[in-house]
Each structure stands twice: as structure tokens, then as C-alpha cells.
Design an enzyme around this catalytic site. Structure first.
Site, short mmCIF file in Angstrom:
data_model
loop_
_atom_site.label_atom_id
_atom_site.label_comp_id
_atom_site.label_asym_id
_atom_site.label_seq_id
_atom_site.Cartn_x
_atom_site.Cartn_y
_atom_site.Cartn_z
N GLU A 138 66.11 215.85 50.05
CA GLU A 138 67.00 216.58 50.94
C GLU A 138 67.36 215.78 52.19
OE1 GLU A 138 62.90 217.57 52.58
OE2 GLU A 138 63.80 217.06 50.63
N CYS A 162 57.36 215.98 48.09
CA CYS A 162 56.40 215.42 49.04
C CYS A 162 54.99 215.98 48.75
CB CYS A 162 56.86 215.64 50.47
SG CYS A 162 56.01 214.57 51.67
N HIS A 196 61.69 212.60 50.25
CA HIS A 196 62.42 213.82 50.61
C HIS A 196 63.86 213.69 50.11
CE1 HIS A 196 59.48 215.93 53.17
NE2 HIS A 196 59.06 214.71 53.47
#
Length: 196
Positions: free
Chosen positions: A178, A76, A176
Site C-alpha cells: 500500500e 508485514c 508494504h
């Protein structure tokens, strides 16, 4: 061993947990001197680019990242900080990945760009292994890297922008991973497996 760089400009726990689910034991590091001791590193980031870049410079991270010779990936805002410059605060960034970060031209769409979006692979690379045309990842951003030779994967939201970039041992993911379910897990595993 994976280092997660803690500059105070990111929620690092979600990144740490994502790697732990892959069987990795990442270490959160808070001192630039620690970086050289790790096989690969993550630069996460959220917030305003000018604040984050000032912290990197003031705390000695810029030199440590410049000298790092192993795989290092920004996520990001972390990706944007690896680029040459950003319109967010009009600051010079780390310059490890060619290209500028500019405000997304979203037209009539809502800004920030927040939610799931498709990926389009532009170049084959170890980081893009296993990606498919219908794969989606999760974004939260208002600024993006303009598409250029460093772009491995693009997305589109009002305009085409870089989703994954790489140059030498440096890489970045605008979304993102994750938070991007199975696709994000695959991409993080690709980073773990990436050999220079």
C-alpha cells in the site's frame, strides 16, 4: 468482497485506501465470525509479534483463519504471523505458511530495514504477475521469513529473505504494497485477481 481484519495491531486505513484506489470496497471486520462471509481477506499488522499473536488467539481469530478456504494475505507483521514461528518474542504463530521468522542479520547495515528495495522472483505465481527485476517496494522491518519452498519473491538486505510467500490459499508480503507506488498497486491487483 475483501475483508480487512482489524486486530488492533495495524494502521488499516492505508490498506483500505489502496484497495479503494483499485475500485474495490473493502470492509474492515472486527469479529472472527464475519470472516467466512468474504471472498478474500487481508491480515495487516505492525508492532510486536507476541502482542499481535496473543490478540489473534484471545479474540478467536486463529480458528477463523485456520478454517478460511479463500485467498488470505498477510502484510508485514501479518505475513510473519501466518508463518510457523518467530524469534520476536519466541512465539508460535498461525502455521499456515511453512518457515520461521528470524531477526535480520544486517551486518553493518542499519536495523530496522527501512526504505525501498529490489525484488527477485523465485517462482512464477499469480501474485507475481507483471513483476520485473528492477521493481522496488517499501519495507519497514527487523525480522524476516527465511527463504524456503514457500518463497515466491526474495529481497536482500544483509541477507536474502522472503519478500512474498504463499502456500495453498495463504500468502504474505513482507513489504508494504500500500506504500509501494505502482509496483504495490500491481501486486494488490494480483491479489484481487488471484483464483485458487
Amino acid at each position: 468482497m475483501i475483508a480487512i481484519i482489524n486486530t488492533g495491531c495495524a494502521n488499516i486505513n492505508s490498506v483500505r485506501f489502496a484497495f479503494e484506489r483499485l475500485g474495490q470496497t473493502p470492509t474492515v471486520i472486527t469479529s472472527p465470525e464475519q470472516l467466512a462471509g468474504y471472498e478474500r481477506a487481508i491480515l495487516p499488522g505492525v508492532g510486536h509479534a507476541s502482542v499481535a499473536m496473543k490478540r489473534l488467539v484471545d479474540n478467536g481469530w486463529q480458528q477463523a483463519i485456520n478454517e478460511y478456504q479463500r485467498p488470505l494475505m498477510g502484510i508485514c507483521l501479518g505475513m510473519q504471523l501466518l508463518c510457523e514461528s518467530t524469534e520476536e518474542g519466541n512465539v508460535q504463530c498461525l502455521g499456515k505458511i511453512p518457515g520461521e521468522v528470524k531477526a535480520l542479520d544486517v551486518g553493518s547495515l542499519t536495523s530496522p530495514h527501512m526504505g525501498w528495495n529490489n525484488l527477485s522472483v523465485q517462482q512464477a505465481h499469480p501474485l507475481t504477475q507483471g513483476l520485473h527485476a528492477d521493481d522496488q517496494v517499501y519495507y519497514v522491518h527487523s525480522f524476516a521469513h527465511t527463504v524456503n519452498n514457500a518463497t515466491l519473491v526474495s529481497s536482500e538486505y544483509g541477507q536474502t529473505f522472503s519478500a512474498i510467500v504463499a502456500k495453498d490459499n495463504y500468502a504474505g508480503m513482507q513489504f508494504h504494497p500500500e506504500r509501494s507506488a505502482k509496483v504495490g498497486t500491481r501486486l494488490l491487483q494480483n491479489f484481487v485477481d488471484w483464483q485458487l
